[in-house]
Design an enzyme around this catalytic site. Structure first.
Site, short mmCIF file in Angstrom:
data_model
loop_
_atom_site.label_atom_id
_atom_site.label_comp_id
_atom_site.label_asym_id
_atom_site.label_seq_id
_atom_site.Cartn_x
_atom_site.Cartn_y
_atom_site.Cartn_z
CG ASP A 29 -1.81 -1.17 1.14
OD1 ASP A 29 -1.96 -1.80 0.31
OD2 ASP A 29 -2.72 -1.27 2.24
CE LYS A 134 -3.36 -4.33 1.49
NZ LYS A 134 -4.47 -3.31 2.42
CB CYS A 167 -2.11 -2.37 5.45
SG CYS A 167 -3.83 -1.70 5.24
N1 TIU Z 1 -2.58 0.68 4.35
C1 TIU Z 1 -3.08 0.92 5.54
O1 TIU Z 1 -2.38 0.60 6.76
N2 TIU Z 1 -4.32 1.50 5.59
C2 TIU Z 1 -4.71 2.23 6.44
O2 TIU Z 1 -5.82 2.75 6.53
N3 TIU Z 1 -3.78 2.51 7.40
C3 TIU Z 1 -3.77 3.30 8.55
O3 TIU Z 1 -3.12 3.38 9.35
N4 TIU Z 1 -5.03 4.11 8.48
#
Ligand code: TIU
Length: 230
Positions: A29, A134, A167
């Site tokens: 991500d 995802k 994530c």
């Molecule tokens: N990729 C991921 O960690 N998505 C989130 O929403 N992370 C947050 O820390 N908000």
């Protein structure tokens, strides 16, 4: 004893032995909405510098991993434009004025195809590198990641990306339960909250490596290129 073809990465709680033939780099991500000024993350008041510090070490690691011709996979958190894969619970969560699917500064927030959903240019996927879209926090939930890894004979993962306790952690836990060994280079993962980052890394390596191993990208680079002076 390590087998002849295996490489050793200095790590905690103990050395990580990996077979290049069955180890992939999984980048979680690294999307503009989380990392860039004006994105969703910053709009919520988060300190994006905590995430942006991961870009350069992750770029160096990615370059070395590609040079070694080892497999790379990228993930993106996001949803179909019709939001049919966005649960009502996730949509409601946070009670923000602006939420997932709404128009944000970089297009609709965490919607596939929008600018903010893209991976940052420094880590842009190359042809042949799988990109896993995802809908959840974990990369295995409602994706074909497990199928891809199994078909490619991958059993170990170097996991990088953001955010450490959300994530990245969810994915490491999912991978652990599916029989994968995960190593997390601490400089290549980041959180908006340094105290959560630190705790999340401690949790991974506690109890003899309950979820996996924690290391630093310089140790991964040293294993890939042992002759280089660092
Ligand atoms: N990729 C991921 O960690 N998505 C989130 O929403 N992370 C947050 O820390 N908000």
């Amino acid at each position: 004893m390590p087998s002849a073809d295996n490489l050793i990465i200095a790590a905690e709680p103990y050395s990580f032995e990996f077979s290049p033939a069955s180890c992939a780099l999984l980048i979680i991500d690294m999307q503009r909405d989380f990392l860039e000024a004006g994105g969703f993350g910053e709009m919520l008041g988060n300190d994006i510098s905590q995430l942006r510090r991961t870009i350069e070490p992750a770029r160096v690691l990615l370059t070395a991993w590609r040079a070694a011709r080892l497999p790379v996979l990228h993930t993106r958190e996001g949803h179909r434009p019709d939001l049919s894969c966005l649960s009502a619970a996730k949509k409601r969560r946070g009670r923000n004025r602006v939420s997932i699917g709404d128009r944000g500064p970089m297009g609709r927030i965490l919607v596939r195809g929008e600018a903010g959903h893209d991976i940052v240019p420094e880590l842009c996927p190359m042809p042949g590198e799988a990109v896993i879209d995802k809908p959840g926090k974990g990369a295995f939930y409602a994706t074909d990641l497990l199928t891809i890894l199994q078909n490619r004979g991958i059993r170990q993962l170097i996991v990088t990306g953001v955010t450490t306790e959300v994530c990245v952690h969810t994915t490491v836990r999912e991978a652990n339960d599916r029989g994968f060994d995960c190593l997390v280079p601490e400089d290549c993962v980041g959180s908006y909250f340094p105290e959560f980052h630190d705790a999340a890394l401690k949790m991974i390596k506690a109890q003899g490596g309950i979820f996996g191993w924690v290391s630093h990208s310089r140790h991964v680079l040293a294993a890939l290129n042992p002759a280089e002076d660092r």
